[in-house]
Each structure stands twice: as structure tokens, then as C-alpha cells.
Design an enzyme around this catalytic site. Sequence first.
Site, short mmCIF file in Angstrom:
data_model
loop_
_atom_site.label_atom_id
_atom_site.label_comp_id
_atom_site.label_asym_id
_atom_site.label_seq_id
_atom_site.Cartn_x
_atom_site.Cartn_y
_atom_site.Cartn_z
CG HIS A 55 73.70 54.42 -85.43
ND1 HIS A 55 73.89 55.66 -85.98
CD2 HIS A 55 73.12 53.68 -86.39
CE1 HIS A 55 73.43 55.67 -87.21
NE2 HIS A 55 72.95 54.48 -87.49
CG ASP A 58 76.06 57.11 -83.58
OD1 ASP A 58 76.89 56.58 -84.33
OD2 ASP A 58 74.89 57.40 -83.94
CG MET A 89 64.91 57.12 -84.16
SD MET A 89 66.66 56.92 -84.62
CE MET A 89 66.73 57.86 -86.13
CD GLU A 182 66.94 55.53 -93.05
OE1 GLU A 182 66.95 55.54 -91.80
OE2 GLU A 182 67.73 56.19 -93.75
CE LYS A 184 72.07 54.74 -99.19
NZ LYS A 184 73.20 55.05 -98.31
CD GLU A 218 68.50 59.50 -95.80
OE1 GLU A 218 68.65 58.91 -94.72
OE2 GLU A 218 69.44 59.76 -96.58
CG HIS A 221 67.94 56.63 -98.38
ND1 HIS A 221 67.91 55.95 -97.19
CD2 HIS A 221 69.13 57.31 -98.39
CE1 HIS A 221 69.02 56.20 -96.52
NE2 HIS A 221 69.77 57.02 -97.22
CG ASP A 246 66.24 59.61 -91.53
OD1 ASP A 246 65.81 59.93 -90.40
OD2 ASP A 246 67.03 58.66 -91.71
CG ASP A 256 72.78 58.41 -98.88
OD1 ASP A 256 71.92 59.29 -99.04
OD2 ASP A 256 72.91 57.77 -97.82
CG ASP A 258 73.11 61.32 -96.20
OD1 ASP A 258 72.00 60.99 -96.64
OD2 ASP A 258 73.92 60.49 -95.75
CG ASP A 292 70.27 60.43 -91.81
OD1 ASP A 292 71.41 60.72 -91.39
OD2 ASP A 292 69.98 59.32 -92.27
C1 GLT Z 1 73.46 55.93 -91.94
C2 GLT Z 1 72.46 55.97 -93.06
C3 GLT Z 1 71.22 56.67 -92.68
C4 GLT Z 1 70.45 55.95 -91.62
C5 GLT Z 1 71.16 55.91 -90.32
C6 GLT Z 1 70.39 55.02 -89.37
S1 GLT Z 1 72.81 55.50 -90.44
O1 GLT Z 1 74.04 57.20 -91.79
O2 GLT Z 1 73.06 56.61 -94.19
O3 GLT Z 1 70.38 56.91 -93.77
O4 GLT Z 1 69.26 56.68 -91.39
O5 GLT Z 1 70.96 53.78 -89.26
MN MN Z 2 71.20 58.97 -96.79
MN MN Z 3 68.64 57.95 -92.99
#
Ligand code: GLT
Ligand code: MN
Ligand code: MN
Length: 392
Positions: A55, A58, A89, A182, A184, A218, A221, A246, A256, A258, A292
Site C-alpha cells: 500500500h 506501507d 502489485m 477484492e 470481502k 482472497e 474472504h 490472495d 478474517d 489471514d 495475504d
Molecule cells: C488488508 C486486507 C487485505 C487486502 C489488503 C489490500 S489490506 O490487509 O485485509 O485483504 O488484500 O488492501
Molecule cells: Mn483477509
Molecule cells: Mn487480501
Amino acid sequence: MSSFDPTKQDRFTFGLWTVGNPGRDPFGPSVRATLDPNHIVRKLAECGAAGVNLHDNDLIPFGASAAEQDRIVSTFKKTLADTGMTVPMATTNLFSHPVFKDGAFSSNDPKVRAFALQKTMRAIDLGAELGARRYVFWGGREGTDADACRDPRTALKRTRDAMNFLCEYVKDNDYGMQFALEAKPNEPRSEIYLPTTGHMLHFISTLEHEEMVGVNPEVAHEVMAGLSFAHSVAQAMECDKLFHIDLNGQKMGRYDQDLRFGSEDLKGAFFLVRLLEGTLGGKRYDGPLHFDAHAYRTEDEEGVWEFAKGCMRTYKILHQKALAFDADSEVQAIIAEQKDAAIDPLLGGGYSAATAASLKGMEIDVDAVAQRGLQYERLDQLTVEHLLGVRG
Ligand code: GLT
Ligand code: MN
Ligand code: MN
């Protein structure tokens, strides 16, 4: 060196925000020090990754002066050159600053919408300078807590206006970038507009430059929405809209998470890798394989690099498993496409009055067809045995 050690040819990437995640959560502060982006790039290169994504904030602190930005970018470019790492990206942080508390492109306040466009154009310039060919849009705050606040159709229209504008911006500047949207379903808002990859795919078809825009699905998500990630990805691949991905892990019905790729739902991860790598036939995905995800809050920095290596290793192991699975003659026999010389010419060739008449008049012994067992119990057991390492 084992064959599961990643190399740049594997196209693995991580976000600065992923391995750089200091373990902050809604219930407690950071547990790890903030890592310098240049250090992250060097460590990721050592681990075998090919690139790093970011980002705007970042790398460049919010509100930094032009001189400060130039200095940071030139050091970062040198680190990329020294390590042979790329930035495939880039994306914009449109969710952290309080100004985005009620969304960015969909906000009711025109000043917020203008600021979101300004910030995104500047971040696109930064991405272009670093060589990014894909630009991700995750609308984290584009949603509602109090649903009465706006007509959801207005939110969609505003988002479309922003995408159309930014596509023109990229074209005007000859950046040659593709956008990847993306989805979610929720978190950090109670509801997020365009909650799944399927919603995104339709939304893209309403854009002025739909050829420039695809999706960035992702794992976490889609699983949060209770969906099969592999099926969502398959739909995107089938219409040539999988522009980025992702990868991570997620338990259904949770926040979420991750998690490290493959740490949950191994069978789902296996079918995903099988699809992306095309071991069952069809086109492969040849874009970046982005993780991600972030390390557990229990870890120190060493645990973070273990986490990163784990994501890549598991992907490669699953790829090998998928190759063995699709080469297994017993699997092939069960899933072999059935042929019927009388019927095949009538199916998939489109409509004609003659075809319709032939199909309507055809004698089909439906009871005989219905009684046939399909051996999917055996097929799924074979899947499990491949995954458990006793076959293949
Ligand atoms: C954030 C989010 C991710 C996205 C990123 C891109 S930022 O961490 O949870 O799923 O992919 O903006
Ligand atoms: Mn996520
Ligand atoms: Mn993501």
C-alpha cells in the site's frame, strides 16, 4: 536443497503489511517491532520470494513531504535492485485514516470522495514508478454499520464512477496497469458492498473499461462468506478475470484470520492449487502467487520468516500432490469424461430446430442412468490418501 524450497520462478509474493504485521489486534497492542521495508525485502529474497507488494502508506508515511517520499523511494528501489525483487502489485490504503471511517469512494461526503481519488492517483503513480503491473482495490470501509445512511445503489454508482475515472487515469498516463477488485463480506464494517468475488465479476461487467479490470479473490474472504474458494476462483479463471490472488487460510465463521496458507482446510487448499496449476487440464494461472497472511501473534521475528517459508513450501507440496493425483490411473478412470456418440453432437453445439427436435424425441432410459453408482466415495478416499501421503 529440497525441491520444496521456493525460487523466484515460483512467482511467490508477500505484502509489506503481511510479514510486517506486528501482531496488533482489537484486544491488544503490537507484540513485534515494526520492520523496515528494506529489511523485509532482503529477508523475503533470502526466503525465496520473487516480489513484494505494498500500500502507499506501507512505504511512505501518511502526509510525508515530496522530498521525504523521493528519499524513501530511491532507497527502496536500490534494495529491490540489489535483491532482484520486484513489485508486481500495488494498492492504496483507503481504510486506516479516520477520514475513511464511512468509506472512501462510496462516502456521502464529496470531500472524502475527492481525497480518495487524489490519494489513489498518487499511489498509482508510486506503483507505476516501482514497476507494478497490477493494482488492487479492497474496499474495506466501503460499507455500512447503520444501513439507513445511504441507498446502496448510490454506493455502487459512486464506486463505478471512481473505477471509470481511475481506468482513464491509467490510460491517460500509459501505465499499462490492470485493476484487480477484492471482495470481502464484512469486517471492519458490519456489511461491505460487493461482498463476494461473484458480485465483483458482475460489477466489472458494468464498467466502461471492463477489459482492464479483473478480480483479486482472497481465500479468507470467500470462506467467511461460506463459499468454496476454488469455485469462486474457477469462475474468475473461466472468464479470464483472475488478475491476482490472495492466498491464506481461514476457518469458517470466524473473523478474517489471514492464516498461513494451507494451515486450515487442506483439502480446499489442494483443490485450489490443482486448479491454479492446471494439473487437471485447462489453462493455468500464471500471475503472481501472493500470500495475504500473517504470522500468529505468538511469534517473534524468526517465527515470521518460518511462517513465510511455510506458506511457500505448502503451496509447492500441494502442487506436487496435485500432479500425482491427476496422474493416478484410478482417479483418471473415475473422472474420465463419458462419451456417447449419439448424444454428444447434440450437446454444446448450440441451438437449432433440428437439435431441439432430436432431443425432445430421444428415448432415454432414465432409471438405468439413475441407478449407476458414481464411485465418488472411492474418489474422495483417494484424495485423502494422496494428501496423507500413503499414495502417489
Ligand atoms: C488488508 C486486507 C487485505 C487486502 C489488503 C489490500 S489490506 O490487509 O485485509 O485483504 O488484500 O488492501
Ligand atoms: Mn483477509
Ligand atoms: Mn487480501
